[in-house]
Design an enzyme around this catalytic site. Structure first.
Site, PDB file in Angstrom:
ATOM      1  N   ASP A  14       0.847  -1.288  -0.034  1.00 51.90           N
ATOM      2  CA  ASP A  14      -0.109  -0.075   0.001  1.00 51.90           C
ATOM      3  C   ASP A  14       1.027   1.347   0.107  1.00 51.90           C
ATOM      4  OD1 ASP A  14      -2.153  -1.469   0.358  1.00 51.90           O
ATOM      5  OD2 ASP A  14      -2.681  -1.194   2.153  1.00 51.90           O
ATOM      6  N   GLY A  42      -6.664  -9.795   1.514  1.00 51.71           N
ATOM      7  CA  GLY A  42      -6.513 -11.181   2.133  1.00 51.71           C
ATOM      8  C   GLY A  42      -5.373 -11.200   3.156  1.00 51.71           C
ATOM      9  N   GLU A 141     -10.519 -10.003  -4.143  1.00 50.55           N
ATOM     10  CA  GLU A 141      -9.422  -9.274  -4.798  1.00 50.55           C
ATOM     11  C   GLU A 141      -8.965 -10.154  -5.731  1.00 50.55           C
ATOM     12  OE1 GLU A 141      -8.280  -5.184  -2.773  1.00 50.55           O
ATOM     13  OE2 GLU A 141      -7.502  -6.892  -2.001  1.00 50.55           O
ATOM     14  N   ASP A 253     -11.216  -5.721   6.901  1.00 49.07           N
ATOM     15  CA  ASP A 253     -10.421  -6.989   7.138  1.00 49.07           C
ATOM     16  C   ASP A 253     -10.113  -7.336   8.411  1.00 49.07           C
ATOM     17  OD1 ASP A 253     -10.274  -6.313   4.222  1.00 49.07           O
ATOM     18  OD2 ASP A 253      -8.594  -5.201   4.453  1.00 49.07           O
TER      19      ASP A 253
HETATM   20  O1  RIB Z   1      -9.090  -3.235   2.764  1.00 47.98           O
HETATM   21  C1  RIB Z   1      -8.102  -2.492   2.591  1.00 47.98           C
HETATM   22  C2  RIB Z   1      -7.160  -2.965   1.543  1.00 47.98           C
HETATM   23  O2  RIB Z   1      -7.733  -2.759   0.238  1.00 47.98           O
HETATM   24  C3  RIB Z   1      -5.684  -2.012   1.480  1.00 47.98           C
HETATM   25  O3  RIB Z   1      -4.696  -2.796   2.430  1.00 47.98           O
HETATM   26  C4  RIB Z   1      -5.437  -2.422  -0.070  1.00 47.98           C
HETATM   27  O4  RIB Z   1      -4.305  -2.956  -0.451  1.00 47.98           O
HETATM   28  C5  RIB Z   1      -6.580  -2.966  -0.556  1.00 47.98           C
HETATM   29  O5  RIB Z   1      -6.562  -4.234  -1.184  1.00 47.98           O
END
Ligand code: RIB
Length: 308
Positions: A14, A42, A141, A253
Site C-alpha cells: 500500500d 487477504g 480481490e 479486514d
Molecule cells: O481493505 C484495505 C485494503 O484494500 C488495502 O490494504 C489495499 O491493499 C486494498 O486491497
C-alpha cells in the site's frame, strides 16, 4: 488451543498519502505524510488473525520483485505460514494507492498484478491447510472462479467460510448458499441486494435478502454505526467502539480476521461479532492497514473494561 484459520486472497503493498481533504477530479492537493506498508484484503485478514492468536495459513501470490520479498518477510514477522504464498514471475506484486483524509476515511485504487493469477491449482496445493482449518476466510480481490472453487471445497469438507464481498461485485447464489458468514459493508450490501443501506433498518432488510439467497449469517459492517448481525434468530446490533479514527484502511479486514479467530475458537455468533467489532475499532486508531491490527491483549483489555 489456537484456532486454525486459512486465508485465500490478495497481498499488496500500500502506498498511502495522508491529507487534510480528498482532491476532486482534476484537483491537486498537497498531503501531510506518506507511507509504504503491507496491505491487501487477504493479507490484512491473515495478519489480523495471527495477531489475535490464530494459527494462520495464507494462500496467495506475490511477484518476483522487491515488493514480493517485503510481503513475504512481513508475513513471517507476523507469524503467518507462507508455504502457499507463491512467487509468480509473470506479473508484478499487487499494489494499492490510498488517500486518507483527516477523518480517517479512505479512497483506494488497486493494481492487482499477480492477484489475478491466484488459481484453483494454488488452492489445491493448499488442500491440507484448508481441510485442517476451523475457518476459511475469503475476499474478492482474486478471481471469482478461485473464490467459488474454495467455497465449494471448504463446504464439501464442512469447514465454515467467512466471505468479505469486497471489492463489491455480483456473486452467484450457488456460491452465496455455501457461505457460512458474509460480512458486507453498506456499499457491498447494496450491490448484492439493491437495498441502499443508510440506517439500521435498511441494513436489516439487506441482511434478510442475503439470507434468502442462502447465506448462513450476515454481519453488516456499518462504520460509525458499528455492526449488525442478521441470522435466523433475528438481529443483533453492536455499536461502534467510541474511538477517534485516524485511518480506517483495513478495518473491515480486521473485522473479518477477528471474526474468523473467534469462530475458530468456538465462540457463538453474537460473542464473535462483539470481539470482531472491538478489534476493528481499535485498528482505526493507528495508520496503515496491517500496522494498525491490534493484539489479543489489546482487544481483551477493552472487552474486560467494558464488562466491569
Ligand atoms: O481493505 C484495505 C485494503 O484494500 C488495502 O490494504 C489495499 O491493499 C486494498 O486491497
Amino acid at each position: 488451543m489456537a484456532g486454525r484459520v486459512a486465508v485465500v486472497g490478495s497481498s499488496h503493498v500500500d502506498f498511502t498519502i495522508l491529507l487534510d481533504k480528498m482532491p476532486k477530479v482534476g484537483e491537486t492537493v498537497v498531503g501531510k505524510g506518506f507511507r509504504v506498508s503491507p496491505g491487501g484484503k487477504g493479507a490484512n485478514q491473515a495478519v489480523a488473525a495471527a495477531r489475535l492468536g490464530a494459527e494462520v495459513h495464507m494462500v496467495s501470490r506475490v511477484g518476483r520483485d522487491a515488493f514480493g520479498k517485503l510481503l513475504l518477510d512481513n508475513f513471517r514477522i507476523n507469524g503467518v505460514r507462507t508455504n502457499h504464498v507463491f512467487e509468480d514471475p509473470e506479473a508484478h506484486t499487487g499494489v494499492a494507492f490510498i488517500l486518507v483524509d483527516s477523518a480517517g476515511r479512505n479512497m483506494i485504487a488497486v493494481a492487482p498484478g499477480v492477484d489475478l493469477h491466484v488459481s484453483k491449482e494454488d488452492v489445491e496445493k493448499a488442500s491440507e491447510a484448508i481441510r485442517g482449518a476451523d475457518v476459511v476466510l475469503l475476499q474478492l480481490e482474486i478471481p471469482l472462479e478461485t473464490v467459488a472453487y474454495t467455497v465449494e471445497k471448504a463446504w464439501k469438507q464442512s469447514v465454515p467460510v467467512v466471505l468479505t464481498p469486497a471489492p463489491a461485485q455480483p456473486i452467484p447464489e450457488s456460491v452465496l448458499s455455501k457461505v457460512s458468514v458474509l460480512t458486507p459493508n453498506e456499499v457491498e450490501a447494496e450491490m448484492l441486494t439493491g437495498v441502499k443501506v443508510q440506517s439500521l433498518r435498511d441494513a436489516t432488510v439487506a441482511g434478510r435478502k442475503l439470507l434468502e439467497k442462502g447465506v448462513g449469517s450476515v454481519v453488516l459492517t456499518l462504520g460509525d454505526k458499528g455492526a449488525l448481525l442478521v441470522d435466523e434468530e433475528g438481529e443483533f446490533h453492536v455499536p461502534a467502539l467510541p474511538v477517534k479514527p485516524v485511518d480506517t484502511t483495513g478495518a473491515g479486514d480486521c473485522f473479518s480476521g477477528a471474526l474468523g479467530v473467534a469462530l475458530a475458537e468456538g465462540l457463538n455468533m453474537k460473542k464473535a461479532v462483539v470481539f470482531a467489532n472491538t478489534a476493528a475499532g481499535l485498528s482505526t486508531t493507528k495508520t496503515g492497514a496491517q500496522e494498525g491490527m491490534p493484539t489479543r491483549k489489546e482487544v481483551e483489555h477493552v472487552l474486560k473494561s467494558k464488562a466491569t
